[in-house]
Design a protein around this motif. Structure first.
Motif, PDB file in Angstrom:
ATOM      1  N   UNK A  12       0.674  -1.278  -0.036  1.00 60.53           N
ATOM      2  CA  UNK A  12      -0.024   0.013   0.133  1.00 60.53           C
ATOM      3  C   UNK A  12       0.757   1.302   0.052  1.00 60.53           C
ATOM      4  N   UNK A  13       1.941   1.121   0.871  1.00 59.06           N
ATOM      5  CA  UNK A  13       2.745   2.341   0.778  1.00 59.06           C
ATOM      6  C   UNK A  13       3.448   2.562  -0.618  1.00 59.06           C
ATOM      7  N   UNK A  20       0.849   9.189  -6.069  1.00 55.94           N
ATOM      8  CA  UNK A  20       0.734  10.352  -5.675  1.00 55.94           C
ATOM      9  C   UNK A  20      -0.609  10.660  -5.223  1.00 55.94           C
ATOM     10  N   UNK A  21      -1.373   9.712  -4.387  1.00 53.17           N
ATOM     11  CA  UNK A  21      -2.769   9.946  -4.003  1.00 53.17           C
ATOM     12  C   UNK A  21      -2.845   9.912  -2.544  1.00 53.17           C
ATOM     13  N   UNK A  22      -3.609  10.719  -2.011  1.00 47.40           N
ATOM     14  CA  UNK A  22      -3.701  10.814  -0.506  1.00 47.40           C
ATOM     15  C   UNK A  22      -5.187  10.640  -0.097  1.00 47.40           C
ATOM     16  N   UNK A  23      -6.242  11.223  -0.811  1.00 49.07           N
ATOM     17  CA  UNK A  23      -7.396  11.276  -0.110  1.00 49.07           C
ATOM     18  C   UNK A  23      -8.082   9.854  -0.506  1.00 49.07           C
ATOM     19  N   UNK A  24      -8.897   9.409   0.471  1.00 51.49           N
ATOM     20  CA  UNK A  24      -9.579   8.135   0.285  1.00 51.49           C
ATOM     21  C   UNK A  24     -10.746   8.062  -0.870  1.00 51.49           C
ATOM     22  N   UNK A  25     -10.743   7.198  -1.643  1.00 49.27           N
ATOM     23  CA  UNK A  25     -11.628   6.954  -2.688  1.00 49.27           C
ATOM     24  C   UNK A  25     -11.740   8.031  -3.673  1.00 49.27           C
ATOM     25  N   UNK A 143      -5.155  -0.845  -0.678  1.00 55.26           N
ATOM     26  CA  UNK A 143      -4.811   0.313  -1.549  1.00 55.26           C
ATOM     27  C   UNK A 143      -5.938   0.997  -1.881  1.00 55.26           C
ATOM     28  N   UNK A 144      -7.277   0.378  -2.294  1.00 54.75           N
ATOM     29  CA  UNK A 144      -8.492   1.114  -2.488  1.00 54.75           C
ATOM     30  C   UNK A 144      -8.789   2.177  -1.419  1.00 54.75           C
ATOM     31  N   UNK A 145      -8.804   1.488  -0.141  1.00 55.57           N
ATOM     32  CA  UNK A 145      -8.999   2.438   0.848  1.00 55.57           C
ATOM     33  C   UNK A 145      -7.958   3.688   0.910  1.00 55.57           C
ATOM     34  N   UNK A 146      -6.838   3.521   0.364  1.00 61.00           N
ATOM     35  CA  UNK A 146      -5.857   4.484   0.271  1.00 61.00           C
ATOM     36  C   UNK A 146      -6.363   5.594  -0.754  1.00 61.00           C
ATOM     37  N   UNK A 147      -7.186   5.094  -1.579  1.00 62.08           N
ATOM     38  CA  UNK A 147      -7.649   6.204  -2.850  1.00 62.08           C
ATOM     39  C   UNK A 147      -7.330   5.595  -4.151  1.00 62.08           C
ATOM     40  N   UNK A 148      -6.833   4.273  -4.367  1.00 65.60           N
ATOM     41  CA  UNK A 148      -6.487   3.892  -5.610  1.00 65.60           C
ATOM     42  C   UNK A 148      -7.600   3.348  -6.481  1.00 65.60           C
TER      43      UNK A 148
END
Length: 376
Positions: A12-13, A20-25, A143-148
């Motif tokens: 996930x990191x 370069x994504x930080x906001x969820x979803x 990963x999806x939770x992290x915004x992917x």
């Protein structure tokens, strides 16, 4: 943190850093905007089942052989699909589609590339590969939770009712198949806690006084799992096809449960390129896959000796090995609630924390619905 949990965190990191994504979803869920759905010849009412139907005897969705017919794209698209292996039977539909020219009929130039999930995920998130033949494992969900922007867009298979691929235990004195206490035992598995197998494993363990948090895991190579179970190195093991045949019928061992019948736990994952940038190619890829299932894998495909010989050649395995286990129930649909059940197991295994990701942020049924002409 466990080794498997640490691996999930690393994946996930890496995804977060590469995208370069930080906001969820971040980004809209599902395919890009509404698309016209038209009836598809050869795909009638049997080409779609209610996602909420979890009956173990549910018949998988099917069209007629050869349907849905190809709709060649105006310009050939080159697509890369990552897969963890090319020798497992669940990958056979992709290899058959390639060998029979089903992708080519759609105007797709498809390459199958062997990559383990941790390596493939960053590439899928960045768009360096177009699809992944895998499963919504803990790393994917985190990963999806992290915004992917990754979605599970098609299923793969569920086991035949007579299959005994799953959790086996070496019985102790006084135990029987319906009277086993698994808490505190050592389990041998080549699959980590972050795999989708955590869900059926947890389900089987709970029935017998255990749970993922009440057993000791011992990760082993594929060739060592059975040996460790037989020589006492571990007390239980998750045995895959066709390894379980070695202990089936032996009174010293008991089968406690496997993957739920009628519920695929993996299949095709798409990233942004096929979800948004080129949805036509995304639908075409699923259309070719679905047509391959309807044409070659509609029922008990192992009743055809010539086809089994062809599969053995494609999978680079022995024909007798393929014939030793029942046909998989190939199934392109995704059941309602599967991702929630998976995440509950990941939480129990200690490889997922925080609120679960809603199904709408992980699953997109619109593309296979369009391929068979079903209005969701």
């Amino acid at each position: 943190m466990s080794r498997s949990g640490y691996g999930v965190a690393l994946v996930v990191g890496a995804l977060l850093a590469s995208a370069g994504c930080s906001s969820p979803y971040e980004g809209e869920a599902g395919s890009s905007g509404p698309r016209a759905i038209t009836p598809v010849e050869g795909c009638g009412t049997s080409s779609w089942t209610n996602p909420a139907d979890l009956a173990t005897d549910r018949e998988p969705a099917r069209c007629l052989p050869g349907a849905p017919s190809p709709q060649p794209l105006g310009k050939t698209r080159k697509l890369t699909i990552a897969t963890g292996t090319l020798s497992a039977e669940y990958v056979a539909p992709l290899e058959v589609a390639l060998a029979k020219g089903e992708f080519k009929k759609e105007g797709l130039d498809v390459t199958l590339k062997v990559l383990p999930t941790p390596d493939a995920l960053p590439l899928l998130a960045k768009g360096d590969i177009d699809a992944q033949w895998a499963a919504p494992e803990a790393a994917v969900m985190n990963g999806v939770k992290g915004g992917f922007d990754i979605r599970w867009v098609a299923g793969n298979f569920s086991p035949a009712p007579e299959s005994k691929s799953g959790l086996w235990v070496r019985l102790k004195k006084g135990e029987s198949a319906d009277r086993v206490r698994v808490a505190g035992r050592r389990m041998g598995t080549m699959i980590g806690k972050g795999s989708v197998i955590a869900y059926p494993m947890e389900k089987a363990l709970v029935k017998h006084g255990g749970g993922l948090d009440r057993i000791q895991f011992q990760q082993l190579g594929s060739a060592d799992v059975l040996t460790a179970l037989q020589n006492g190195g571990v007390d239980s093991a998750w045995l895959l096809d066709p390894v379980w045949r070695k202990v089936d019928g032996d009174a010293r061992y008991a089968f406690l449960g496997g993957q739920p019948l009628g519920e695929p736990l993996g299949g095709m994952l798409y990233g942004r390129s096929l979800l948004h940038d080129d949805v036509d190619a995304g639908v075409a890829l699923l259309r070719a896959y679905i047509r391959t299932l309807n044409t070659y894998f509609a029922g008990d495909y192992k009743k055809d000796p010539a086809f089994v010989a062809e599969l053995a050649k494609l999978l680079k395995t022995d024909k007798a090995v393929l014939e030793s286990t029942p046909s998989l129930r190939m199934d392109w649909e995704i059941r309602k609630g599967t991702t929630g059940r998976l995440q509950s197991a990941y939480a129990a295994a200690g490889v997922a924390k925080g609120d679960p990701v809603p199904e709408s942020k992980v699953v997109d049924r619109a593309l296979y619905a369009e391929a068979v002409g079903h209005e969701p």
